[in-house]
Design an enzyme around this catalytic site. Structure first.
Site, short mmCIF file in Angstrom:
data_model
loop_
_atom_site.label_atom_id
_atom_site.label_comp_id
_atom_site.label_asym_id
_atom_site.label_seq_id
_atom_site.Cartn_x
_atom_site.Cartn_y
_atom_site.Cartn_z
N LYS A 79 0.83 -1.21 0.00
CA LYS A 79 0.00 0.00 0.00
C LYS A 79 0.87 1.26 0.00
CE LYS A 79 -4.15 -1.88 0.10
NZ LYS A 79 -4.95 -2.19 1.28
N ARG A 121 -3.80 -10.64 3.61
CA ARG A 121 -4.00 -10.63 2.16
C ARG A 121 -2.78 -9.95 1.53
NH1 ARG A 121 -6.14 -7.07 -1.64
NH2 ARG A 121 -7.38 -8.03 -3.31
#
Length: 442
Positions: free
Chosen positions: A384, A419
């Site tokens: 991210k 994840r």
């Protein structure tokens, strides 16, 4: 029960337990529900007995094998004693397999007078929470023949045994990390094989980009990208026994994916972008991952969606509201998985606070629903932007070391599922985390 005029408002978790009293029989599944009905207590008992009969229960050995056993634990604020019915149920107080799901129907905050009366009925303790602790409390779960489980695929998953690893498969041309790499079916299947060989427990298929400022594609386009890959992956021997998830906020896509063999629905919107999602997933009878996000991918990073008083408490409250709506639509608590939405409607500081504040999120949810607070918790920090900002790594595929650090922090703070894009690195990290957590529990 719903067909008989009983409105189910809350579900407990699902517990697999060793048989009691008559021990030479298979494991039992135990749960509890909370509901509202206009039926009187004896009418309710008659309805429940009819349900038992319709589901195949016959007269047999007391406490012996049976397909279903329905008991009335409480009925409003009333105590009832008759020849055929005792409320509260007379043997609640000695049965952990009853008290565990019963406690799940409550919040740690006492929310109304009826719940207060249930606490007052508790024998040999000041309230139901003290009773649960006297019986052994949370220390019983995962041992002594009691497991908290989630039905998925063709088995019952105990998420406390090990941290689960979900590998990401983006079937999009524009994903922030690996857009365009796995558009062909052959490339997608090859990547799935690689992730499974490196230790992935499940694969999450995404055919719609949810990066910041992404625009929506249609249901039809999403299905065109998705279905051929799912059909191919379900045929490879490596996928046998593994779980498949679809990352979508469209109920129609979720439905078609499940028909093709997917086991879970992963919805980044938590039901906010398709009003049919909850009812569709309820009918599909598959686990539902509800993620926290404000707005949609095109607006989630707008300034108004980044305003929090306390990010962990605010996310917990907003997630609880979504879980409650999902439950009322028919998705029981034992099929829910929660995701605080790292990188979605969050800035760097928010993401750091969530990674270190997962226990706070659980505790805040527990104030309103202990069942929801026990749901498996998924985190998705992989590659991210906040990791790139902190580590000066503008290229997403250079953020794997930072991802490992973020995943490690999350797991040591209570995450059950991670994840990730890079399965190999994170599989090693999870093995270490699980070993550390096991040592800590000794």
């Amino acid at each position: 029960m719903k067909q008989s005029g009983i409105q189910i408002t809350r579900h407990a978790c699902l517990y697999e337990t060793a048989p009691a009293y008559v021990t030479d029989q298979p494991q039992f599944l135990n749960s509890a529900v909370r509901g509202v009905t206009k039926l009187g207590p004896h009418e309710l008992l008659s309805v429940l007995k009819k349900i038992e009969k319709d589901m195949g229960r016959t007269t047999g050995i007391r406490y012996g094998p049976r397909p279903i056993d329905l008991d009335i634990l409480f009925y409003g604020k009333f105590k009832i004693h008759s020849e055929i019915l005792d409320v509260p149920h007379e043997r609640i107080w000695e049965r952990p397999f009853v008290v565990a799901p019963l406690i799940d129907l409550l919040g740690s905050d006492i929310d109304n007078d009826t719940v207060a009366s249930w606490h007052s009925f508790s024998k040999h303790s000041s309230d139901l929470f003290e009773l649960w602790e006297k019986l052994g409390g949370e220390s019983l779960v995962g041992r002594n023949g009691m497991k908290r489980v989630l039905p998925v695929g063709n088995h019952l998953q105990d998420w406390s045994l090990k941290t689960s690893l979900m590998g990401i498969l983006n079937l999009t041309p524009d994903s922030f990390s690996d857009g365009g790499r796995y558009i062909s079916v052959e490339a997608a299947v090859s990547q799935v094989r690689l992730m499974l060989s490196e230790g992935a427990d499940m694969i999450d298929f995404g055919a719609q980009s949810t990066r910041p400022n992404a625009s929506k594609i249609s249901v039809e386009e999403e299905l065109d990208r998705l279905i051929p890959v799912i059909e191919a992956v379900t045929k490879i021997p490596e996928a046998e026994g593994k779980l498949l998830s679809v990352d979508t906020f469209y109920s129609e896509v979720a439905s078609e994916a499940v028909k093709k063999g997917v086991h879970l629905v992963n919805d980044v919107s938590g039901g906010r972008l398709d009003s049919s999602m909850y009812s569709v997933v309820a009918a599909l009878r598959v686990p539902y991952i509800a993620m926290h996000m404000r707005g949609d991918p095109s607006s989630m990073q707008n300034p108004e969606n980044l305003q929090y008083n306390d990010v962990c408490k605010d996310v917990a409250l907003e997630l609880y509201e979504r879980l409650k709506e999902a439950e009322l639509a028919g998705i029981p608590a034992w099929r829910l998985i929660i995701d605080p939405g790292i990188g979605f409607s969050k800035n760097t500081e928010h993401n750091l606070d969530i990674l270190t504040g997962l226990t706070t999120i659980r505790a805040e949810i527990a104030r309103r629903s202990l069942a929801f607070s026990h749901a498996p918790l998924l985190i998705g920090p992989s590659r991210k932007r906040f990791l790139g900002d902190l580590c000066a790594r503008p290229a997403a595929d250079k953020r794997d070391p930072a991802t490992v650090a973020a995943v490690t922090t999350g797991v040591l703070n209570g995450a059950n599922v991670v994840r990730v894009h890079n399965v190999q690195y994170n599989a090693d990290a999870l093995r270490l985390c699980d070993a550390l957590l096991e040592r800590k529990q000794r």
